[in-house]
Enzyme design. Structure first.
Site, PDB file in Angstrom:
ATOM      1  N   LYS A 172      37.289   0.428  31.580  1.00 55.16           N
ATOM      2  CA  LYS A 172      37.117   1.926  31.843  1.00 55.16           C
ATOM      3  C   LYS A 172      37.174   2.214  33.188  1.00 55.16           C
ATOM      4  CE  LYS A 172      37.014   3.546  27.550  1.00 55.16           C
ATOM      5  NZ  LYS A 172      38.156   4.527  27.018  1.00 55.16           N
ATOM      6  N   ASP A 197      41.796   2.342  31.727  1.00 54.04           N
ATOM      7  CA  ASP A 197      41.780   3.589  30.945  1.00 54.04           C
ATOM      8  C   ASP A 197      40.990   4.395  31.888  1.00 54.04           C
ATOM      9  OD1 ASP A 197      41.612   5.733  29.359  1.00 54.04           O
ATOM     10  OD2 ASP A 197      40.602   4.935  27.665  1.00 54.04           O
ATOM     11  N   GLU A 206      46.128   4.063  31.190  1.00 55.73           N
ATOM     12  CA  GLU A 206      45.992   4.825  30.306  1.00 55.73           C
ATOM     13  C   GLU A 206      45.351   6.244  30.640  1.00 55.73           C
ATOM     14  OE1 GLU A 206      43.764   3.389  26.997  1.00 55.73           O
ATOM     15  OE2 GLU A 206      43.664   5.342  25.820  1.00 55.73           O
ATOM     16  N   ASP A 240      46.875   9.329  26.347  1.00 53.21           N
ATOM     17  CA  ASP A 240      46.011   9.448  25.059  1.00 53.21           C
ATOM     18  C   ASP A 240      45.709  10.828  24.902  1.00 53.21           C
ATOM     19  OD1 ASP A 240      44.049   8.723  23.473  1.00 53.21           O
ATOM     20  OD2 ASP A 240      42.566   7.768  24.839  1.00 53.21           O
ATOM     21  N   LYS A 274      45.589   7.885  17.815  1.00 54.57           N
ATOM     22  CA  LYS A 274      44.112   7.990  16.967  1.00 54.57           C
ATOM     23  C   LYS A 274      44.280   8.866  15.916  1.00 54.57           C
ATOM     24  CE  LYS A 274      41.754   6.532  21.196  1.00 54.57           C
ATOM     25  NZ  LYS A 274      41.326   7.230  22.609  1.00 54.57           N
TER      26      LYS A 274
HETATM   27 MG    MG Z   1      41.560   6.473  26.155  1.00 54.60          MG
END
Ligand code: MG
Length: 371
Positions: free
Chosen positions: A162, A190, A218, A243, A267
């Protein structure tokens, strides 16, 4: 097998380490469990987390959406009519994708039980074993390096790092982790919408020139900024994955038409459940676009559903980010999906195979439908 009642529970599980992204910090999973009862005695389970900063759903809104809009349409429906039920769920109201996902997961659990088969077999089959990455939360550089080394020691071969906080520090974070785990783990970044398009190009060019090979980056830019996403995709070597920019199949069509990203992250909490996740995967496959399947901060009920989808659509879902259960201090749920750090496998249990949910707090929610 007819739906007779829909009940709610709350499931809270502490995380091993706080989950920190450019958008939020979370210390425990705190999810709504949906329990669908039937006239045959079979029970289906679904789950949804509150992810207000991404989907807009809160625990209260999830319960309210199901109680007032989704459940009244489903009472009395035959589980065998799966496509009709998923249409009823999707058309019940706008948005509220997490609430729809929780109910769709429970209905699919029952559908598997109806035909006495694990869900992935009914979705088309596949090899019931997959490998997931794990999230490394954004933090001080030393902490991120230590967390990365710990993950590699646990057997994870892909790390989802992240970033998206401060550009200069982000670049140093990635370089430090790369130096520490080089050759032992693939790195996925991400940014959770934390950069501008120009910052993303600067950061990625800098990393590429420094020899840091990334598997993908991402959501570098804001969810709505498809032009920014396209700007980045056109200017970096690293594959770009959407995403937050892609929730549903129609948004995937637009993204693919624009060629704004190379990969799409599916997702269940964004698509509103399994039916649209499958549509999205099929659209991507038609266009030769690969997908990742990911999860929010979910336990192994809803993550199990994502595992079944991943196995059945393995030809197009080539990257797995289903680390919800691995981030928890304990796994309170026994299902037909076995989570063993990076290795995930599925047993022959029908549906999702939910046997026990330890610590499930029943929620007394007054019925908004006649049963
Ligand atoms: Mg993500």
């Amino acid at each position: 097998m007819k739906i007779t009642d829909i009940r709610f529970g709350r499931l809270r599980v502490p995380l091993k380490t706080p989950f920190k992204t450019a958008l939020r910090t979370v210390n425990e999973i705190d999810d709504i469990v949906v329990i669908i009862k039937t006239d045959t005695g079979h029970v289906g389970y679904g789950e949804a987390p509150a992810t207000a900063v991404i989907t807009g759903d809160t625990l209260g809104s999830i319960i309210d959406a199901i109680r007032h809009y989704i459940a009244p349409r489903l009472i009395g429906q035959e589980i065998a009519n799966l496509n009709h039920i998923t249409r009823l769920i999707q058309d019940s109201m706008e948005k509220n994708t997490s609430a729809k996902a929780a109910v769709e997961i429970a209905v699919h659990d029952l559908w598997g039980q109806l035909y006495d088969a694990p869900l992935y077999q009914l979705l088309g089959g596949g090899d019931p074993a997959i490998t997931t990455d794990i999230t490394i939360s954004v933090d001080y550089i030393d902490k991120m390096v230590a967390d990365s080394l710990k993950a590699v020691e646990r057997g994870f071969e892909s790390l989802k790092i992240k970033v998206g906080k401060d550009l200069g520090v982000d670049i140093e974070r990635v370089k430090a982790i790369h130096a520490a785990v080089e050759g032992r783990a693939l790195l996925r970044l991400d940014a959770n919408q934390g950069w501008t398009a120009k910052q993303a190009v600067y950061a990625l060019n800098n990393l590429e020139e420094a020899g840091v090979k990334l598997e993908l980056v991402e959501q570098p830019v804001k969810a709505r900024d498809l032009d920014g996403l396209l700007y980045v995709t056109e200017r970096v070597q690293t594959p770009v994955m959407a995403d937050e920019s892609v929730f549903d199949p129609m948004q995937a069509v637009e993204l693919i038409r624009m060629r704004a990203a190379d990969i799409v992250n599916i997702k269940l909490m964004k698509t509103g459940g399994i039916s649209n996740a499958i549509k999205l995967a099929d659209i991507a496959a038609l266009h030769g676009v690969e997908c990742m399947i990911g999860c929010m901060l979910e336990t192994s009920i809803s993550v199990a559903a994502a595992v079944h989808v991943a196995v059945a659509k393995a030809d197009v879902i080539t990257k797995i980010d289903l680390d919800g259960p691995s981030l928890c201090t304990l796994d309170p749920v026994d299902t037909g999906v076995l989570f063993n750090d990076s290795e995930i496998s599925i047993t022959d249990a029908p549906g999702l195979g939910v046997r026990e949910i330890r610590g499930l707090e029943p929620l007394e929610v007054a019925q908004a439908w006649a049963s």
